[in-house]
Design an enzyme around this catalytic site. Sequence first.
Site, PDB file in Angstrom:
ATOM      1  N   GLU B  75       0.827  -1.207   0.000  1.00  0.00           N
ATOM      2  CA  GLU B  75       0.000   0.000   0.000  1.00  0.00           C
ATOM      3  C   GLU B  75       0.859   1.253   0.000  1.00  0.00           C
ATOM      4  OE1 GLU B  75      -0.412  -2.661   1.834  1.00  0.00           O
ATOM      5  OE2 GLU B  75      -2.259  -3.452   0.980  1.00  0.00           O
ATOM      6  N   GLN B  97      -7.246  -2.387  -1.293  1.00  0.00           N
ATOM      7  CA  GLN B  97      -8.205  -3.494  -1.339  1.00  0.00           C
ATOM      8  C   GLN B  97      -9.267  -3.448  -0.235  1.00  0.00           C
ATOM      9  OE1 GLN B  97      -6.765  -7.815  -1.420  1.00  0.00           O
ATOM     10  NE2 GLN B  97      -6.886  -7.153  -3.539  1.00  0.00           N
ATOM     11  N   ASP B 100      -9.120  -1.246   5.756  1.00  0.00           N
ATOM     12  CA  ASP B 100      -8.314  -1.751   6.867  1.00  0.00           C
ATOM     13  C   ASP B 100      -6.837  -1.845   6.491  1.00  0.00           C
ATOM     14  OD1 ASP B 100     -10.816  -3.297   8.474  1.00  0.00           O
ATOM     15  OD2 ASP B 100     -10.999  -3.081   6.325  1.00  0.00           O
ATOM     16  N   HIS B 144     -11.488  -6.599   8.084  1.00  0.00           N
ATOM     17  CA  HIS B 144     -12.257  -6.388   6.853  1.00  0.00           C
ATOM     18  C   HIS B 144     -13.546  -5.631   7.122  1.00  0.00           C
ATOM     19  CE1 HIS B 144      -9.664  -9.876   5.999  1.00  0.00           C
ATOM     20  NE2 HIS B 144      -9.633  -9.416   4.775  1.00  0.00           N
TER      21      HIS B 144
HETATM   22  C1  LIG Z   1      -1.803  -5.000   4.071  1.00  0.00           C
HETATM   23  C2  LIG Z   1      -2.727  -5.890   3.315  1.00  0.00           C
HETATM   24  N1  LIG Z   1      -3.040  -5.569   2.044  1.00  0.00           N
HETATM   25  C3  LIG Z   1      -3.915  -6.328   1.342  1.00  0.00           C
HETATM   26  C4  LIG Z   1      -4.468  -7.447   1.900  1.00  0.00           C
HETATM   27  C5  LIG Z   1      -5.450  -8.295   1.103  1.00  0.00           C
HETATM   28  N2  LIG Z   1      -4.851  -9.588   0.793  1.00  0.00           N
HETATM   29  C6  LIG Z   1      -5.118 -10.667   1.553  1.00  0.00           C
HETATM   30  S1  LIG Z   1      -4.240 -11.966   1.093  1.00  0.00           S
HETATM   31  C7  LIG Z   1      -3.484 -11.150  -0.166  1.00  0.00           C
HETATM   32  C8  LIG Z   1      -2.461 -11.849  -0.991  1.00  0.00           C
HETATM   33  C9  LIG Z   1      -1.318 -12.365  -0.164  1.00  0.00           C
HETATM   34  O1  LIG Z   1      -0.428 -13.078  -0.937  1.00  0.00           O
HETATM   35  P1  LIG Z   1       0.844 -13.784  -0.337  1.00  0.00           P
HETATM   36  O2  LIG Z   1       1.533 -12.885   0.638  1.00  0.00           O
HETATM   37  O3  LIG Z   1       1.645 -14.260  -1.466  1.00  0.00           O
HETATM   38  O4  LIG Z   1       0.258 -15.002   0.492  1.00  0.00           O
HETATM   39  P2  LIG Z   1      -0.652 -16.209  -0.062  1.00  0.00           P
HETATM   40  O5  LIG Z   1      -2.076 -15.807   0.197  1.00  0.00           O
HETATM   41  O6  LIG Z   1      -0.373 -16.392  -1.495  1.00  0.00           O
HETATM   42  O7  LIG Z   1      -0.291 -17.402   0.734  1.00  0.00           O
HETATM   43  C10 LIG Z   1      -3.950  -9.839  -0.208  1.00  0.00           C
HETATM   44  C11 LIG Z   1      -3.539  -8.838  -1.201  1.00  0.00           C
HETATM   45  C12 LIG Z   1      -4.112  -7.745   3.226  1.00  0.00           C
HETATM   46  N3  LIG Z   1      -4.609  -8.823   3.858  1.00  0.00           N
HETATM   47  N4  LIG Z   1      -3.242  -6.965   3.909  1.00  0.00           N
END
Ligand SMILES: Cc1ncc(C[n+]2csc(CCOP(=O)(O)OP(=O)(O)O)c2C)c(N)n1
Lengths: 372, 339
Positions: B75, B97, B100, B144
């Site tokens: 972000e 997204q 939060d 969320h």
């Molecule tokens: C700071 C933040 N930004 C956005 C999100 C939304 N979000 C949840 S999971 C995700 C992807 C995470 O990918 P990764 O770190 O590769 O883990 P994976 O889910 O693939 O195991 C996102 C963008 C979040 N939870 N926290």
Amino acid sequence: MIQPFTPEPIRFVAEDGTPVQPLPERFTPDVLRELHGLMLQAREFDRKLITLLRQGRTTFYAQSSGMEATQVGLARSIRVGHDWVWPYYRDHTLGLAMGVPMDELISQCLGTNSDTCRGRQMPHHFAARRQNFVSISSSIASQVPPAAGNAMAQKYLGVDEITVCTFGDGATSEGDWHAGMNMAGAAQAPALFVCENNQWAISTSIREQTASETIHIKARAYGMPGYYVDGNDIIAVMEVCAHAAGQVRAGHGPALVECLTYRVGSHSNADADAEKHYRTREEVDAWLARDPITRLEKLLEHLGHPVSAEERAALIARTHREVDEQVLRAEATGQPDWRIMFEDVYADLPDHLRQQEAFLRAEQSAGQGGRA
Amino acid sequence: MTATQDRPEMTPMTSGRTINLIQAVTEAIAEEMERDSRVVLFGEDVGARGGVFMATAGLQERFGKHRVFDTPLSEASIVGAAVGMAVRGLRPIAEIQFADYMGPGFDQIISQAAKIRYRSGGQFTAPMVIRTPSGGGVKGGHHHSQSPESYYTHTPGLKVVMPSTPYDAKGLLKAALRGEDPVIYFEPKRLYRAAKGQVPDHDYTVKLGEAAIRREGSDLSLIGYGGVMPDLEKAADALGAEGVSVEVIDLRSLVPWDRDRVLTSVQKTGRAVLVSEAPRISNFMGEVAYVIQEQAFDFLTAPVGQVAGFDTPYPYVQDKVYLPGANRIVAACVQALNY
Ligand SMILES: Cc1ncc(C[n+]2csc(CCOP(=O)(O)OP(=O)(O)O)c2C)c(N)n1
């Protein structure tokens, strides 16, 4: 001898189950079978939880199917209940393999009275005090700086514990990730960082995530070794993690392990249509062929100790039965009362919350819900 | 400043369509991208995936990957890059997204986006929009479901808006994109599909800083914004059935906010109840209450009422108890009416 910064992921077993280098002695057929059992249990746990989701008995689930070798392998490389773990939300298989009781995982997913986290977090965000499995935050990478601090405290206290911090590939783009890695490096803190590189952050591929060829080479910038391992080869994961953990424990500062793996399912239930939107069936199929459970089964077969179809079926049936029982038991404890909202905000209930609690008590006893 | 007829939303539409709030967001983005080649859109999963709520579905196909693209999961990068692009002449729309998750971008929002005009004596500006779904009611737990608007209303240099109807969602987003300042545009996610309404076929904007009178009344002013608005309407219906005439005001825009419209209403009704779902302490509505007592004290026949979220992290299981619903709003109104 395990080396950092290898150009290719370290592996012991090929996709067809044949060893590509001598297997360390500790991997006896019994040990391999136990690992297989743990992975299969985790896989079936996923399957059952997805069913619960479809039945509307829980509202969120992030499966780890395909990533069992990484998570079980890591769990088996540390001193459970002694070392500290700062996990991320896809780590229930890590939790299971660390001995977090299944009923605790299920209760948390259902948000029932038996949930040790008291129904406050969304499903799939556990915390387990006995295993030093610290509470999961949804916010990506926000666990990394605290993990560095946890490790700094361990160094300060002079204990021989280490801190394990896990995250996905996406997390390595966040500022918090870099801040935490740098801090741990500068402090030479006993932290083991483990990237569960499943290649996708929701719909963003690792190629769009970073121009860096791999994740583990980023360790160089923070002054720590970076290990690259085939995350679908449980023997490799255990060898590399155990080696890295040993180095960290011996006071050589932090280390990063990148486990190259794949999530074969969707990101979460909110994303059930992955193939339609952002990845190809061929890609998924190619990774299914590298499945960690099948690979271990093939190895066991190769070693002359195959897992029979009956054994496999019995294990699956046992897990299903166990999940079903725990679900019923958890559901029977009911939903936490509205009062839990006000507890644990602070150590003591301050006046303003006392007033708000009294307000809600009056409203509830008058039978007027907030959103009726 | 009191006639409601001059408000575009009150003028009957000659031609229009019924859409939901998320469609309104998508349409506003698409139309502005069509109109102005400086508009670019980016964030986590906004491209091929079309956003986790599908607010940007189809836009990458339509406008190409150079204008609609996924970013690394950061972000701080998203907001910070938007500032840099805006300074250099683009009109970025940055999607976060979930509200939060603005946390990791917070420094970029408050230190860069909000301040670059002021600290450079107006030599550099960052006209940009940060869009983000916010609020509860979707069983999301605290990561969320939060309503963090007050962090941003507290920061000079930012404009902050939150629509509750498709008409406003579209008009406010267009106005935000055509403006010269950074705008935090909160989208109440539980209304994405629940809020349906008419939008005109022609191009229009909704000026930032103007409240909408949803219904006129004489006994009490019920003031809210965002996800709680349907509950205000329900409460007004319930009170109406008891013969109470409630004026319902949707602030739509928090910075700047429509003091005139609010004060005129309270001067007429003598009572105000303020509703938001964010925790109570330092809630933006505290500012509204302060201005009402400062500017309309002599008109008040009851203390200004407030319905807010509790001062606890947003709870998962107690989602429905936490959120102020129509009953809680009615109770606060009854208290003001019986004072
Ligand atoms: C700071 C933040 N930004 C956005 C999100 C939304 N979000 C949840 S999971 C995700 C992807 C995470 O990918 P990764 O770190 O590769 O883990 P994976 O889910 O693939 O195991 C996102 C963008 C979040 N939870 N926290």
